[in-house]
Design a protein around this motif. Structure first.
Motif, short mmCIF file in Angstrom:
data_model
loop_
_atom_site.label_atom_id
_atom_site.label_comp_id
_atom_site.label_asym_id
_atom_site.label_seq_id
_atom_site.Cartn_x
_atom_site.Cartn_y
_atom_site.Cartn_z
N SER A 72 0.83 -1.20 0.00
CA SER A 72 0.00 0.00 0.00
C SER A 72 0.87 1.26 0.00
O SER A 72 0.40 2.34 0.30
N GLY A 73 2.15 1.10 -0.33
CA GLY A 73 3.01 2.25 -0.58
C GLY A 73 3.63 2.89 0.64
O GLY A 73 4.21 3.97 0.56
N LYS A 74 3.50 2.25 1.79
CA LYS A 74 4.04 2.85 3.02
C LYS A 74 5.50 2.43 3.23
O LYS A 74 5.95 1.41 2.71
N ASP A 193 -1.23 10.23 2.86
CA ASP A 193 -1.87 9.26 1.96
C ASP A 193 -1.96 9.83 0.54
O ASP A 193 -1.82 9.09 -0.44
N ILE A 196 1.36 9.46 -1.14
CA ILE A 196 1.62 8.07 -1.53
C ILE A 196 0.95 7.76 -2.87
O ILE A 196 1.56 7.16 -3.76
N ALA A 203 0.72 1.45 -6.03
CA ALA A 203 0.32 0.94 -4.71
C ALA A 203 -1.18 0.62 -4.65
O ALA A 203 -2.00 1.29 -5.27
#
Ligand SMILES: Cc1ncc(C[n+]2csc(CCOP(=O)(O)OP(=O)(O)O)c2C)c(N)n1
Ligand code: SF4
Ligand SMILES: [Mg+2]
Lengths: 367, 258
Positions: A72-74, A193, A196, A203
């Motif tokens: 999820s791109g974190k 968010d 991201i 993601a």
């Protein structure tokens, strides 16, 4: 002036990831690196930066939580020590197959099996050659000081996202437990968010009408497509080999003999170089900082200059294979290692170098 | 009146009683005819569409016959290693507490190799939703014994029937996790008749709604046939399921919010 603190290696990497804007840490306790998660909890990361810390039920769960967070791109990470890293190989392989960025830290202890909690460098093969199934590589950074434990947190995340790859900081019980001075930088803000979505269009953050759905999968049953996927992975590894090699050279300019060592062993060898130089032996040290990509070209160059290389590792001889591949027979390469958690002393490794290369040479001459 | 509608009239939007949800892709389902996986996919996607949650949903696919669930569901999805979906979903949900995060898993995935991840995600009360398709067998790998295989049931690895003395007892994982304080809503449904499909859809709606409350893990088991693995026709398998599976895995809510 920079903020300076006296810290343990494990605490330094924990502080490093907080300041690098890490979003989530998922881990399971194991000696000699439990301080990482303890430090994160004690420092109330949730309040400080919003970073999530979760103690999972196992290393298997931790690495798959990392897999979820990374998809999820974190900025996510885990840390462990040898037996725990073995359990994580499944998840690492899935992240390799889906090209997800993450930071991993292995504070290596001696094996095989439960082995010992003492420092070791016997996980080199697992880290550098791809410990899980499939054809893949991770970027492997080998810190030789507490400062580097700190620095490689930020560098690790940068490289991980630059190449969409897993970055492992390969330390050991000695680097993790010792205390040294650390210079700290400013806090890097965590991505929002919205950032991201912009920065990582791949993601899985929820499908919006403006784009196709994002699927994070390593599966493709079509052999032709699967071969293309693999070839593209190999291209990426090649590119990393060409662009991301890092090493340090100590007293190499006029060296006739060379130590090759990373991490804790490089600290020992640095002392051994000083001892050798005091005795009039022209000895230097090449310290690989990246173990993948390996400083192959630099070693090949040095092979034209020196009479012998001694690879010093706290293992039965793992990195020495890469030294030999690099010099390709141009110069004798020997290995010296201590096992089971024993750290060699500087005069011990210098003696080995003298015995293997210098005394033997003298003997040859008298015959 | 209704009986006299012409074909043209039937096709008019005002007369339409059913349509494929836009959240199912055009890809033809790869499931065997009569298998419950397809219906379960449809219901979940219908509910997400009706609740207008597509942009807010992240799904996790398992390893099993539904490994390609992301081919059929038009949402962002991640494919997890065998059994690890609850850990993967935990990682996502902890970092995106406002998203709707679900896993879709088979019985081998959830109750054998992934038992540890399942129980601990439930016990931590992760605010995720698990859709669990229990067909009492490993469908994908060719019909081997699953942890949920009934006593005496024949599979590829219990060719003379599951002998509980040597092969262990079927695991009622749903009852087990319902006992954990971290679960909020736990129910067992089936999708083999229109009436059951309606009930299952209601349960799926609740399990999705409840995630917004942040009260813990919501769990929907769907007992389904694996007609290929059971070596029966779809109709035979549904009958066998009613006669054998339901007595052992009774349908209905197991834990409802107070
Ligand atoms: C680590 C690992 N072990 C084994 C397998 C092989 N495998 C694939 S699917 C499966 C069983 C799936 O059964 P279930 O979860 O009940 O799903 P179904 O196909 O019945 O829907 C197995 C054992 C695998 N892919 N990965
Ligand atoms: S093998 Fe079984 S579970 Fe898989 S698609 Fe066919 S009927 Fe369904
Ligand atoms: Mg099954």
């Amino acid at each position: 002036m920079k903020e300076v603190r006296l810290m343990k290696g494990n605490e330094a990497i924990a502080e490093g990831v907080i300041r690098a804007g890490c979003d989530g840490y998922f881990g399971y306790p194991i000696t000699p690196q439990s301080e990482v998660m303890e430090y994160l909890f004690a420092n109330k990361t949730k309040e400080r930066t919003g970073m999530i810390v979760l103690q999972a039920e196992s290393e298997i769960a931790s690495i798959h939580m990392v897999y979820g967070g990374a998809a999820s791109g974190k900025r996510v990470m885990t840390s462990s020590s040898s037996p725990g890293i073995s359990l994580m190989q499944e998840g690492i392989s899935f992240m390799a197959g889906t090209e997800l960025p993450c930071l991993l830290m292995n504070c290596v202890r001696g094996g095989p099996g439960l082995g010992t909690i003492q420092p070791s460098q016997s996980d080199y093969f697992q880290a550098v050659k791809g410990g899980g199934h499939g054809d893949y590589k991770m970027i492997v950074l080998a810190p030789a000081s507490v400062q580097e434990m700190y620095d490689f947190a930020k560098l690790g995340f940068e490289l991980a996202f630059k190449h969409r790859i897993q970055v492992m900081v390969l330390s050991d019980g000695a680097i993790g437990q010792m205390m040294e001075k650390v210079e700290l930088d400013e806090q890097v803000p965590r991505w929002t968010d919205e950032e991201i979505v912009k920065l990582h269009p791949w993601a899985a953050t929820g499908k919006t009408p403006d784009r196709k759905r994002n699927i994070i999968t390593s599966l493709d049953l079509n052999p032709v497509k699967q071969e293309i996927i693999n070839r593209n992975l190999q291209k990426k590894f090649k590119h990393i080999e060409e662009t991301e090699v890092r090493f340090e050279k100590i007293m190499c300019d006029d060296a006739e003999y060379l130590f090759v060592a990373y991490g804790s062993s490089s600290r020992i060898c640095q002392k051994a170089v000083a001892l050798g130089r005091a005795k009039g032996i022209k000895v230097g040290l090449l310290r690989p900082i990246t173990l993948f990509p390996y400083p192959t070209k630099e070693l090949a160059k040095l092979a034209k200059q020196v009479k012998g290389m001694l690879s010093v590792e706290m293992s039965a001889g793992q990195m020495v294979e890469d030294v030999r591949l690099s010099v390709n027979g141009a110069v004798p390469v020997e290995h010296y290692g201590r096992l089971g958690g024993i750290i060699p002393a500087p005069d011990e490794v210098l003696n080995v170098l003298e015995e293997k290369f210098i005394k033997e040479k003298l003997l040859c001459k008298t015959h | 009146m209704q009986d006299t509608l012409t074909n043209e009239e039937i096709c008019k939007p005002e007369n339409m009683v059913y349509h494929r949800t836009a959240l199912l892709t055009e890809a033809p389902l790869s499931y065997c005819p009569g298998c419950g996986h397809g219906t379960a996919h449809r219901l979940i996607m219908e509910v997400i569409e009706e609740m207008k949650m597509q942009a807010n949903t992240i799904g996790v696919a398992p390893v099993g016959c539904s490994v390609l669930a992301y081919d059929f569901m038009d949402i962002d999805m991640q494919q997890a290693a065998h059994g690890r979906a609850p850990a993967v979903a935990t990682g996502i949900k902890r970092l995106y507490p406002d998203k709707f995060v679900f896993t879709y898993q088979g019985d081998g995935d959830l109750a054998a190799i992934g038992t540890c991840e399942t129980i601990h995600a439930c016990n931590r009360g992760e605010n995720i939703t698990i859709f669990f398709v229990n067909n009492g067998i490993y469908g994908m790998t060719g019909g081997q014994m699953a942890p949920t295989t009934l006593p005496g049931m024949k599979t590829a690895t219990s060719p003379f029937g599951r002998d509980v003395e040597t092969m262990g007892h079927p695991l009622k994982i749903t009852e087990l996790i319902a006992n954990l304080p971290g679960t909020y809503f736990v129910t067992r449904q089936s999708v083999h008749t229109p009436a059951n499909v309606r009930k299952a859809k209601k349960a799926i709606e609740k399990a999705i709604q409840y995630q917004k409350l942040n009260k813990g893990l919501n769990f929907v088991e769907i007992v389904s046939n694996c007609n290929s693995g059971w070596k029966m026709t779809p109709l035979e398998s549904n009958k066998w399921m009613e006669e054998n599976m339901f007595p052992f895995y009774p349908l209905g809510d197991i834990k409802v919010p107070k």
